[in-house]
Design a protein around this motif. Structure first.
Motif, PDB file in Angstrom:
ATOM      1  N   GLY A   1       3.405  -3.483  -8.569  1.00 30.74           N
ATOM      2  CA  GLY A   1       4.423  -3.710  -7.553  1.00 30.74           C
ATOM      3  C   GLY A   1       4.159  -2.860  -6.334  1.00 30.74           C
ATOM      4  O   GLY A   1       5.067  -2.256  -5.752  1.00 30.74           O
ATOM      5  N   TRP A   2       2.902  -2.820  -5.927  1.00 27.46           N
ATOM      6  CA  TRP A   2       2.418  -1.928  -4.873  1.00 27.46           C
ATOM      7  C   TRP A   2       3.219  -2.115  -3.585  1.00 27.46           C
ATOM      8  O   TRP A   2       3.410  -3.228  -3.106  1.00 27.46           O
ATOM      9  CB  TRP A   2       0.942  -2.214  -4.623  1.00 27.46           C
ATOM     10  N   SER A   3       3.686  -1.032  -3.017  1.00 22.13           N
ATOM     11  CA  SER A   3       4.494  -1.091  -1.798  1.00 22.13           C
ATOM     12  C   SER A   3       3.644  -1.547  -0.613  1.00 22.13           C
ATOM     13  O   SER A   3       2.542  -1.038  -0.391  1.00 22.13           O
ATOM     14  CB  SER A   3       5.084   0.287  -1.493  1.00 22.13           C
ATOM     15  N   SER A   4       4.174  -2.483   0.155  1.00 24.16           N
ATOM     16  CA  SER A   4       3.467  -2.975   1.336  1.00 24.16           C
ATOM     17  C   SER A   4       3.376  -1.911   2.430  1.00 24.16           C
ATOM     18  O   SER A   4       2.601  -2.063   3.385  1.00 24.16           O
ATOM     19  CB  SER A   4       4.163  -4.221   1.893  1.00 24.16           C
ATOM     20  N   LYS A   5       4.155  -0.849   2.302  1.00 20.20           N
ATOM     21  CA  LYS A   5       4.092   0.234   3.282  1.00 20.20           C
ATOM     22  C   LYS A   5       2.902   1.161   3.032  1.00 20.20           C
ATOM     23  O   LYS A   5       2.546   1.965   3.894  1.00 20.20           O
ATOM     24  CB  LYS A   5       5.392   1.044   3.249  1.00 20.20           C
ATOM     25  N   LYS A   6       2.308   1.049   1.836  1.00 17.10           N
ATOM     26  CA  LYS A   6       1.134   1.867   1.518  1.00 17.10           C
ATOM     27  C   LYS A   6      -0.141   1.148   1.940  1.00 17.10           C
ATOM     28  O   LYS A   6      -0.154  -0.060   2.158  1.00 17.10           O
ATOM     29  CB  LYS A   6       1.091   2.153   0.011  1.00 17.10           C
ATOM     30  N   SER A   7      -1.219   1.912   2.005  1.00 15.94           N
ATOM     31  CA  SER A   7      -2.508   1.325   2.339  1.00 15.94           C
ATOM     32  C   SER A   7      -2.948   0.354   1.242  1.00 15.94           C
ATOM     33  O   SER A   7      -2.692   0.585   0.056  1.00 15.94           O
ATOM     34  CB  SER A   7      -3.549   2.428   2.497  1.00 15.94           C
ATOM     35  N   TYR A   8      -3.617  -0.717   1.636  1.00 19.70           N
ATOM     36  CA  TYR A   8      -4.099  -1.719   0.682  1.00 19.70           C
ATOM     37  C   TYR A   8      -5.074  -1.093  -0.308  1.00 19.70           C
ATOM     38  O   TYR A   8      -6.016  -0.403   0.098  1.00 19.70           O
ATOM     39  CB  TYR A   8      -4.784  -2.850   1.445  1.00 19.70           C
ATOM     40  N   PRO A   9      -4.885  -1.294  -1.617  1.00 15.65           N
ATOM     41  CA  PRO A   9      -5.779  -0.702  -2.624  1.00 15.65           C
ATOM     42  C   PRO A   9      -7.097  -1.471  -2.707  1.00 15.65           C
ATOM     43  O   PRO A   9      -7.127  -2.641  -3.084  1.00 15.65           O
ATOM     44  CB  PRO A   9      -4.980  -0.808  -3.927  1.00 15.65           C
TER      45      PRO A   9
END
Length: 289
Positions: A164-172
């Motif tokens: 559920g990776w936050s869209s505010k974080k850098s793309y993994p």
């Protein structure tokens, strides 16, 4: 077109700005360590020492181990330092400092990281060795470059959905190692897996002192990720930057991790210095084969 002085910065003695090195100072086979004091832990096994220098946390020694010319460099901590080290090493071999132009003939570097790491999986014990087949970039430094050709979209999307990776974080971003080095460094005593690279030691690795985390459950999500038998085995702060920049620049890289902690079991090595030294000797012997 010549590269501007503001982009390729040289010291008055002709050495490159941060590393304080000239092209003749380095071998094409290079070992990265994080700690400047670990450089001597590697080079104490050398037959000869031809050159050594240090500027800031970047200590470099070049010599021979059983007849093979090797360079050992301390990178300090984190992906931002790797951005400096790898770009400057590439410039040393692939840019003519007199004309400030890219050379016609490309020189490939072979870069092996020897570092410490904590295992995220209960079956990868402390005091073991782990080779990173891929790196999972969680810190965003590589997004300054054009990374589409080195990415693994299927794995990346699976990780985004699982966490559920936050869209505010850098793309993994997922990047593979240099296969020729993986083959050279592998054996039945070496574990393999995906190494996650965080941009910090505390919050970015799920540690809590006084600050709450954006996602308090992220570590357990990372631990439980498994896509087509690809799982995340350990967490540290340099490998993805090494793999990404090496791939983009055309070099081979592999990351060898001394597992000194197991976060799944809550254990820590009783003698972390021994496992690091054992990994140093193992890696040196593999590099001369």
């Amino acid at each position: 077109m010549s590269i501007q002085h503001s982009e390729l910065i040289l010291n008055p003695d002709g050495s490159i700005y941060h590393l304080n090195l000239r092209p003749e100072h380095i071998a094409t086979d290079i070992i990265f360590v994080g700690d400047q004091y670990r450089v001597d832990k590697v080079t104490q096994h050398f037959d000869t020492i031809e050159f050594s220098t240090q500027k800031r946390e970047f200590k470099t020694t070049t010599g021979t181990y059983k007849g093979k010319r090797l360079t050992v460099i301390s990178t300090g901590i984190g992906p931002d330092n790797i951005d400096i080290v790898l770009n400057e090493l590439d410039a040393l071999v692939n840019i003519d400092f007199d004309t400030r132009k890219i050379k016609d003939n490309f020189t490939k570097l072979h870069i092996t990281r020897i570092g410490t790491s904590g295992s995220l999986q209960s079956d990868i014990p402390v005091d073991s060795f782990l080779l990173s087949t891929h790196a999972l970039d969680l810190n965003g430094m590589l997004q300054a470059y054009q990374v589409e050709e080195i990415s693994h979209p299927e794995l990346e999307q699976a990780f985004i959905e699982h966490t559920g990776w936050s869209s505010k974080k850098s793309y993994p971003l997922v990047i593979s190692n240099g296969k020729s080095l993986e083959e050279k460094l592998s054996s039945d005593k070496v574990y393999k897996g995906i190494t996650a690279t965080a941009g910090g030691f505390y919050g970015p690795q799920g540690r809590v002192l006084r600050l709450p985390l954006q996602d308090a459950n992220l570590n357990s999500k990372i631990d439980s990720f498994n896509h087509n038998n690809n799982r995340i085995t350990n967490l540290e702060m340099e490998t993805s930057a090494i793999y990404g920049l090496a791939k983009l620049l055309g070099h081979d890289a592999a990351s060898m991790n001394a597992i000194i902690a197991n976060r799944a079991n809550g254990t820590f090595s009783e003698d972390p210095y021994k496992v690091v030294n054992d990994l140093i000797l193992y890696t040196l012997e593999k590099l001369i084969e």
